[in-house]
Scaffold this active site. Sequence first.
Site, PDB file in Angstrom:
ATOM      1  N   THR A 123       0.817  -1.215   0.000  1.00  0.00           N
ATOM      2  CA  THR A 123       0.000   0.000   0.000  1.00  0.00           C
ATOM      3  C   THR A 123       0.847   1.260   0.000  1.00  0.00           C
ATOM      4  O   THR A 123       0.325   2.351  -0.213  1.00  0.00           O
ATOM      5  CB  THR A 123      -0.926   0.038   1.235  1.00  0.00           C
ATOM      6  OG1 THR A 123      -0.124  -0.020   2.417  1.00  0.00           O
ATOM      7  CG2 THR A 123      -1.904  -1.128   1.225  1.00  0.00           C
ATOM      8  N   ALA A 151      15.449 -12.014   3.188  1.00  0.00           N
ATOM      9  CA  ALA A 151      14.361 -12.486   4.031  1.00  0.00           C
ATOM     10  C   ALA A 151      13.181 -11.523   4.067  1.00  0.00           C
ATOM     11  O   ALA A 151      12.227 -11.725   4.816  1.00  0.00           O
ATOM     12  CB  ALA A 151      14.861 -12.742   5.456  1.00  0.00           C
ATOM     13  N   ASP A 188      10.041   1.357   3.786  1.00  0.00           N
ATOM     14  CA  ASP A 188      11.230   0.745   4.378  1.00  0.00           C
ATOM     15  C   ASP A 188      12.218   1.796   4.885  1.00  0.00           C
ATOM     16  O   ASP A 188      12.733   1.699   6.002  1.00  0.00           O
ATOM     17  CB  ASP A 188      11.918  -0.160   3.364  1.00  0.00           C
ATOM     18  CG  ASP A 188      11.071  -1.371   3.005  1.00  0.00           C
ATOM     19  OD1 ASP A 188      10.045  -1.590   3.663  1.00  0.00           O
ATOM     20  OD2 ASP A 188      11.434  -2.079   2.045  1.00  0.00           O
TER      21      ASP A 188
END
Length: 364
Positions: free
Chosen positions: A19, A106, A155
Amino acid sequence: MTSGQWAAPGRVNLIGEHTDYTDGFVLPLALPQRAVATASTRDDGLLRIASEQEPETVETEVAKLAPGAVEGWASYVAGVVWSLREAGHEVGGMDLTIDGNVPLGAGLSSSAALECATALAAVDLYALTIERPTLARIAQRAENDFVCVPCGIMDQSASLLCAEDNLLFLDTRDLSTEQVPFKLAAESLALLVIDTKAPHALVDGEYAARRRTCEEATAVLGLPALRDVTDLDAALAALDDEIMRKRVRHVVTENARVLETVDLLRAGRVRDIGPLMTASHESLRTDFEVTVPELDVAVEAALAAGAYGARMTGGGFGGCVIALIDASADSDVLAAVTRAYGERGFTAPTSFVATASAGAHRLA
């Protein structure tokens, strides 16, 4: 200041996946795991990048930095220097040695941690005045335009703006933030991060394809962004393509789940967010189609072992699952996932308990 050491954390996103590039809402936390940049200035205009985990050392002229000039892991470092200079900041030569313990591949934003540690080092070494939300945008541009990964802003914002014992409630349209308390130990709860060991890669085009579909749907609907959909049924009816309808349904309902999760946390109803996490995973599986069997099996096994909720975190196609569990249940939940993996011939997973940690900062 001519030298120092800076650290920036990886992240998990409690809820709000795919989003952040649609002007939506996200709710990440910073991890204790971090990338560390030991850096010093140089007076010859060279950028020299080394890593404790990689054998190669990359050296290039700062003035000649351009997209494509540096590839691989070092491009995330070089891209930040390029992006700072593109934004008009005087950044010269540097020696940087990178270390850290954010698991690679990951889905825990090891790349953003690397970018933000580099960005803080450059800001301090060259005495730049840049507010952290702006620095997050600069780091994002490095990944978008230098590394050529079309990531959103979440992020980098999480790595730079998160606070200890809090989630970062981020509106990616206006970059407004709220620190939402997330002290699980006080509720005898824990957030278990399960590394499925399924390789996580976003540069192969799948992430970009979904972003492109969302942008195309936005144009068809004549809206600024998918967050502006007020009548989901009407929006879906206006779209002819079934794939496009699925992608829109995920984004619109995921934004709603983030807002509901924040409301529950403000009210102190932490356990009640579990079903929203699970609903998020189901939407990512069926509508956004970014899960893989390892992710789905880990979620199913964690829920069967008593988790209040579980979902994949990150871009998908591998990476990690997070599960909200009783604090004493981490070993039991991991054992259940491990058994389920063994029955299917998957590589055994690993796990750790995540604690909401502080954002990027100087160490020395």
